[in-house]
Design an enzyme around this catalytic site. Structure first.
Site, PDB file in Angstrom:
ATOM      1  N   CYS A  62       0.834  -1.199   0.127  1.00  0.00           N
ATOM      2  CA  CYS A  62       0.093   0.040   0.009  1.00  0.00           C
ATOM      3  C   CYS A  62       0.836   1.239  -0.013  1.00  0.00           C
ATOM      4  CB  CYS A  62      -0.844   0.191   1.307  1.00  0.00           C
ATOM      5  SG  CYS A  62      -1.763   1.339   1.525  1.00  0.00           S
ATOM      6  N   HIS A  63       0.366   2.481  -0.616  1.00  0.00           N
ATOM      7  CA  HIS A  63       1.074   3.706  -0.546  1.00  0.00           C
ATOM      8  C   HIS A  63       1.688   3.989   0.875  1.00  0.00           C
ATOM      9  CE1 HIS A  63      -0.365   4.308  -4.464  1.00  0.00           C
ATOM     10  NE2 HIS A  63       0.546   5.427  -4.461  1.00  0.00           N
ATOM     11  N   THR A  64       0.854   3.760   1.958  1.00  0.00           N
ATOM     12  CA  THR A  64       1.337   3.936   3.170  1.00  0.00           C
ATOM     13  C   THR A  64       2.625   3.348   3.629  1.00  0.00           C
ATOM     14  OG1 THR A  64      -1.170   4.445   3.581  1.00  0.00           O
ATOM     15  CG2 THR A  64       0.495   4.471   5.507  1.00  0.00           C
ATOM     16  N   HIS A  83       0.760  -3.845   6.097  1.00  0.00           N
ATOM     17  CA  HIS A  83      -0.414  -3.677   6.971  1.00  0.00           C
ATOM     18  C   HIS A  83      -1.692  -4.232   6.292  1.00  0.00           C
ATOM     19  CE1 HIS A  83      -0.069   0.050   4.717  1.00  0.00           C
ATOM     20  NE2 HIS A  83      -1.473   0.053   4.607  1.00  0.00           N
ATOM     21  N   GLU A  84      -1.802  -4.920   5.136  1.00  0.00           N
ATOM     22  CA  GLU A  84      -3.003  -5.220   4.433  1.00  0.00           C
ATOM     23  C   GLU A  84      -3.019  -6.720   4.571  1.00  0.00           C
ATOM     24  OE1 GLU A  84      -4.154  -2.091   1.074  1.00  0.00           O
ATOM     25  OE2 GLU A  84      -3.265  -3.631   0.346  1.00  0.00           O
ATOM     26  N   CYS A 102     -11.593   0.993  21.370  1.00  0.00           N
ATOM     27  CA  CYS A 102     -11.670   0.287  22.691  1.00  0.00           C
ATOM     28  C   CYS A 102     -12.848   0.119  23.313  1.00  0.00           C
ATOM     29  CB  CYS A 102     -10.660   1.578  23.635  1.00  0.00           C
ATOM     30  SG  CYS A 102     -11.838   3.026  23.708  1.00  0.00           S
ATOM     31  N   CYS A 124     -13.864   4.864  24.983  1.00  0.00           N
ATOM     32  CA  CYS A 124     -13.636   6.236  24.978  1.00  0.00           C
ATOM     33  C   CYS A 124     -14.807   6.936  24.345  1.00  0.00           C
ATOM     34  CB  CYS A 124     -12.533   6.623  24.165  1.00  0.00           C
ATOM     35  SG  CYS A 124     -12.799   6.277  22.137  1.00  0.00           S
ATOM     36  N   CYS A 137     -15.862   6.046  20.728  1.00  0.00           N
ATOM     37  CA  CYS A 137     -16.448   4.678  20.697  1.00  0.00           C
ATOM     38  C   CYS A 137     -17.973   4.758  21.432  1.00  0.00           C
ATOM     39  CB  CYS A 137     -15.716   3.727  21.557  1.00  0.00           C
ATOM     40  SG  CYS A 137     -14.153   3.074  20.555  1.00  0.00           S
ATOM     41  N   CYS A 185     -11.635   6.093  17.218  1.00  0.00           N
ATOM     42  CA  CYS A 185     -11.352   5.721  18.852  1.00  0.00           C
ATOM     43  C   CYS A 185     -10.058   6.361  19.224  1.00  0.00           C
ATOM     44  CB  CYS A 185     -11.054   4.189  18.823  1.00  0.00           C
ATOM     45  SG  CYS A 185     -10.586   3.632  20.673  1.00  0.00           S
ATOM     46  N   ARG A 190      -6.411  -0.326  20.231  1.00  0.00           N
ATOM     47  CA  ARG A 190      -5.628  -1.123  20.763  1.00  0.00           C
ATOM     48  C   ARG A 190      -4.456  -1.763  19.735  1.00  0.00           C
ATOM     49  NH1 ARG A 190      -8.713  -2.041  25.793  1.00  0.00           N
ATOM     50  NH2 ARG A 190      -8.742   0.303  26.023  1.00  0.00           N
ATOM     51  N   CYS A 221      -6.968  -2.717   4.294  1.00  0.00           N
ATOM     52  CA  CYS A 221      -6.708  -1.263   4.398  1.00  0.00           C
ATOM     53  C   CYS A 221      -7.458  -0.699   2.841  1.00  0.00           C
ATOM     54  CB  CYS A 221      -5.047  -1.020   4.181  1.00  0.00           C
ATOM     55  SG  CYS A 221      -4.618   0.518   4.425  1.00  0.00           S
ATOM     56  N   ARG A 224      -2.639  -3.526  -7.045  1.00  0.00           N
ATOM     57  CA  ARG A 224      -2.013  -3.956  -6.106  1.00  0.00           C
ATOM     58  C   ARG A 224      -1.008  -4.852  -6.038  1.00  0.00           C
ATOM     59  NH1 ARG A 224      -3.175  -0.023  -3.130  1.00  0.00           N
ATOM     60  NH2 ARG A 224      -4.058   0.003  -1.232  1.00  0.00           N
TER      61      ARG A 224
HETATM   62  N1  APR Z   1      -7.039  13.545 -11.644  1.00  0.00           N
HETATM   63  C1  APR Z   1      -7.565  12.297 -11.597  1.00  0.00           C
HETATM   64  N2  APR Z   1      -6.825  11.227 -11.271  1.00  0.00           N
HETATM   65  C2  APR Z   1      -5.443  11.356 -10.922  1.00  0.00           C
HETATM   66  C3  APR Z   1      -4.759  12.608 -10.827  1.00  0.00           C
HETATM   67  C4  APR Z   1      -5.857  13.705 -11.156  1.00  0.00           C
HETATM   68  N3  APR Z   1      -5.410  14.798 -11.149  1.00  0.00           N
HETATM   69  N4  APR Z   1      -3.751  12.484 -10.286  1.00  0.00           N
HETATM   70  C5  APR Z   1      -3.444  11.314 -10.087  1.00  0.00           C
HETATM   71  N5  APR Z   1      -4.478  10.487 -10.299  1.00  0.00           N
HETATM   72  C6  APR Z   1      -4.920   9.124 -10.160  1.00  0.00           C
HETATM   73  C7  APR Z   1      -3.591   8.312 -10.421  1.00  0.00           C
HETATM   74  O1  APR Z   1      -3.525   7.963 -11.841  1.00  0.00           O
HETATM   75  C8  APR Z   1      -4.029   7.004  -9.929  1.00  0.00           C
HETATM   76  O2  APR Z   1      -4.738   5.786 -10.436  1.00  0.00           O
HETATM   77  O3  APR Z   1      -5.285   8.758  -8.843  1.00  0.00           O
HETATM   78  C9  APR Z   1      -4.871   7.239  -8.849  1.00  0.00           C
HETATM   79  C10 APR Z   1      -4.262   7.349  -7.248  1.00  0.00           C
HETATM   80  O4  APR Z   1      -4.430   5.992  -6.970  1.00  0.00           O
HETATM   81  P1  APR Z   1      -3.131   4.930  -6.669  1.00  0.00           P
HETATM   82  O5  APR Z   1      -1.831   5.975  -6.546  1.00  0.00           O
HETATM   83  O6  APR Z   1      -3.113   3.591  -6.810  1.00  0.00           O
HETATM   84  O7  APR Z   1      -3.519   5.257  -4.899  1.00  0.00           O
HETATM   85  P2  APR Z   1      -4.530   4.408  -3.843  1.00  0.00           P
HETATM   86  O8  APR Z   1      -3.890   3.273  -3.215  1.00  0.00           O
HETATM   87  O9  APR Z   1      -5.806   4.078  -4.803  1.00  0.00           O
HETATM   88  O10 APR Z   1      -4.788   5.559  -2.791  1.00  0.00           O
HETATM   89  C11 APR Z   1      -5.486   6.769  -3.390  1.00  0.00           C
HETATM   90  O11 APR Z   1      -5.809   7.471  -1.000  1.00  0.00           O
HETATM   91  O12 APR Z   1      -5.226   5.959   0.862  1.00  0.00           O
HETATM   92  C12 APR Z   1      -5.202   7.234   0.116  1.00  0.00           C
HETATM   93  O13 APR Z   1      -2.852   7.723   0.396  1.00  0.00           O
HETATM   94  C13 APR Z   1      -3.927   7.272  -0.534  1.00  0.00           C
HETATM   95  O14 APR Z   1      -3.729   9.340  -1.058  1.00  0.00           O
HETATM   96  C14 APR Z   1      -3.865   8.228  -1.506  1.00  0.00           C
HETATM   97  C15 APR Z   1      -5.215   7.793  -2.102  1.00  0.00           C
HETATM   98 ZN    ZN Z   2      -2.859   1.004   3.546  1.00  0.00          ZN
HETATM   99 ZN    ZN Z   3     -12.581   4.034  21.906  1.00  0.00          ZN
END
Ligand code: APR
Ligand code: ZN
Ligand code: ZN
Length: 361
Positions: free
Chosen positions: A42-44, A63-64, A93, A96, A99, A107, A111, A162, A356
């Site tokens: 994941c991006h994170t 984390h997925e 939890c 809180c 919750c 939350c 935990r 996630c 993914r």
């Molecule tokens: N307009 C439209 N789409 C766009 C633009 C734009 N200007 N810029 C980027 N994109 C598209 C990308 O081409 C890509 O397909 O946005 C999509 C983003 O997808 P991913 O990079 O695969 O990210 P993803 O895992 O889907 O998460 C999207 O959510 O959880 C958050 O941190 C994560 O900010 C991110 C977002």
């Molecule tokens: Zn994630």
């Molecule tokens: Zn809580």
């Protein structure tokens, strides 16, 4: 007995990740040790490696994840070795203020495992989002383990933990998508496509996918997009209006996290429409919205946190939808990889080549 296993560690800001031996202690009170079977990239995870989240290096990434409970600590009830689980980053939890007010996704005291996992020299690891599952085994709070139907294959099931939950929940929980709605989703990565799937399942009349990458738009059709807009060549606000008799969409989900796409989402909503921000903005980003547009057109601007989900309620539900052929989780899995291919997967993610990559153990 502590276990020595292999895990993917980010040692310092921007440095490539490495597969290292890590020490996973026996679960203490309220903890569970889980044998990881699959974990999505994941991006994170990349944000952690780049130092964009905090500087508590070294991190144990991942984390997925889906896996099988290996052992549980003292006082754990309702979870036993052999249980098949998806890991949640938040185990509310239950006590809180958030919750008690029915908003467990906010939350204050969610935990996680108390004992640290460490490198072999004893250096404690910070597990990504309290999980750390690019590893053969991980240690979590028992409450982070959500039991699911063992028929779901781990590569698909883990994604619920996630990105899929974040996107699906943004449309279903935060956006409360309804049958007959017109919905636009800006950004069709893993998160946006999960929002598209939720809108499709809810019976949305139009599901408009917006991206700048034609590959992503093609994939979006597989999740239920009825129309696609390439925002690189067409003004997305105009295109969304044109597809909705000039009105705009009842629900617009922003899954990019950029000011320009959030502004587009705002202007693409119908009178009294809802805009949901699920893309994560960096702390410095700002937008300017004319108040008269808010006042005169009504509606709501919301953000969605982990899809505003309750893992114990929503994970098994999504798995059921998957197993009954109604949520095509397999389509998110672009490739399966090994632990030592995570760095390469970051590059592919960066270039938009995958929805993914999933580490299989
Ligand atoms: N307009 C439209 N789409 C766009 C633009 C734009 N200007 N810029 C980027 N994109 C598209 C990308 O081409 C890509 O397909 O946005 C999509 C983003 O997808 P991913 O990079 O695969 O990210 P993803 O895992 O889907 O998460 C999207 O959510 O959880 C958050 O941190 C994560 O900010 C991110 C977002
Ligand atoms: Zn994630
Ligand atoms: Zn809580």
């Amino acid at each position: 007995m502590s276990r020595l296993v292999r895990g993917v560690v980010a040692r310092g800001k921007g440095a490539p990740v490495s597969v290292e031996t890590i020490v996973v202690p026996d679960p203490g009170p309220g903890e569970a040790r889980v044998k990881v079977q699959a974990c999505g990239v994941c991006h994170t995870d990349l944000h952690y490696r780049e130092g964009g989240i905090n500087d508590e290096f070294p991190f144990l990434l991942g984390h997925e994840a889906a896996g099988v409970v290996e052992s549980v600590g003292e006082g754990v009830s309702g979870l036993a070795p052999g249980d098949y689980v998806v890991l949640a980053w938040r185990a509310p939890c239950g006590e809180c203020r958030s919750c008690l007010r029915g908003r467990p996704w906010y939350c204050f005291d969610s935990r996680n495992a108390v004992q640290p996992m460490t490198l072999e020299d004893g250096t404690p690891l910070s597990p990504a989002l309290g999980i750390g599952a690019f590893a053969e085994m991980t240690l979590v709070a028992a409450g982070q383990c959500v039991k699911i139907d063992p028929a779901a294959r781990p590569e698909a099931a883990g994604l619920i933990g996630c990105g899929v939950m974040a996107g699906f929940g943004a449309a279903a929980n935060t956006g409360n998508v309804q049958r007959g709605d017109s919905v636009a989703v800006i950004g069709c990565g893993g998160v946006g496509n999960a929002a598209i799937a939720a809108a499709h399942l809810a019976g949305a009349r139009k599901v408009i996918a917006v991206d700048i990458d034609d590959r992503k738009l093609e994939w979006a059709k597989g999740f239920g997009a009825t129309d696609t807009v390439n925002a690189g060549s067409t003004d997305p606000v105009e295109a969304i209006k044109a597809l909705t008799e000039g009105n705009g969409a009842d629900l617009v989900v922003e899954a990019v996290g950029r000011p320009e796409t959030y502004e587009q989402a705002f202007y693409a909503r119908d009178l009294a429409g809802t805009v949901v921000l699920v893309g994560v903005p960096t702390p410095d980003l700002k937008i300017e919205l004319p108040l008269i547009e808010v006042f005169g057109r009504g509606g709501s601007l919301k953000s969605s946190w982990y899809g505003d989900c309750l893992p114990t309620r929503d994970f098994p539900m999504l798995i059921d939808l998957y197993l009954r052929g109604r949520l095509p989780l397999d389509k998110f899995v672009s490739e399966t990889i090994k632990l030592d291919e995570v760095e390469a997967a970051f590059t592919k993610m960066h270039h938009g080549e995958v929805l993914r990559s999933v580490v299989v153990l």
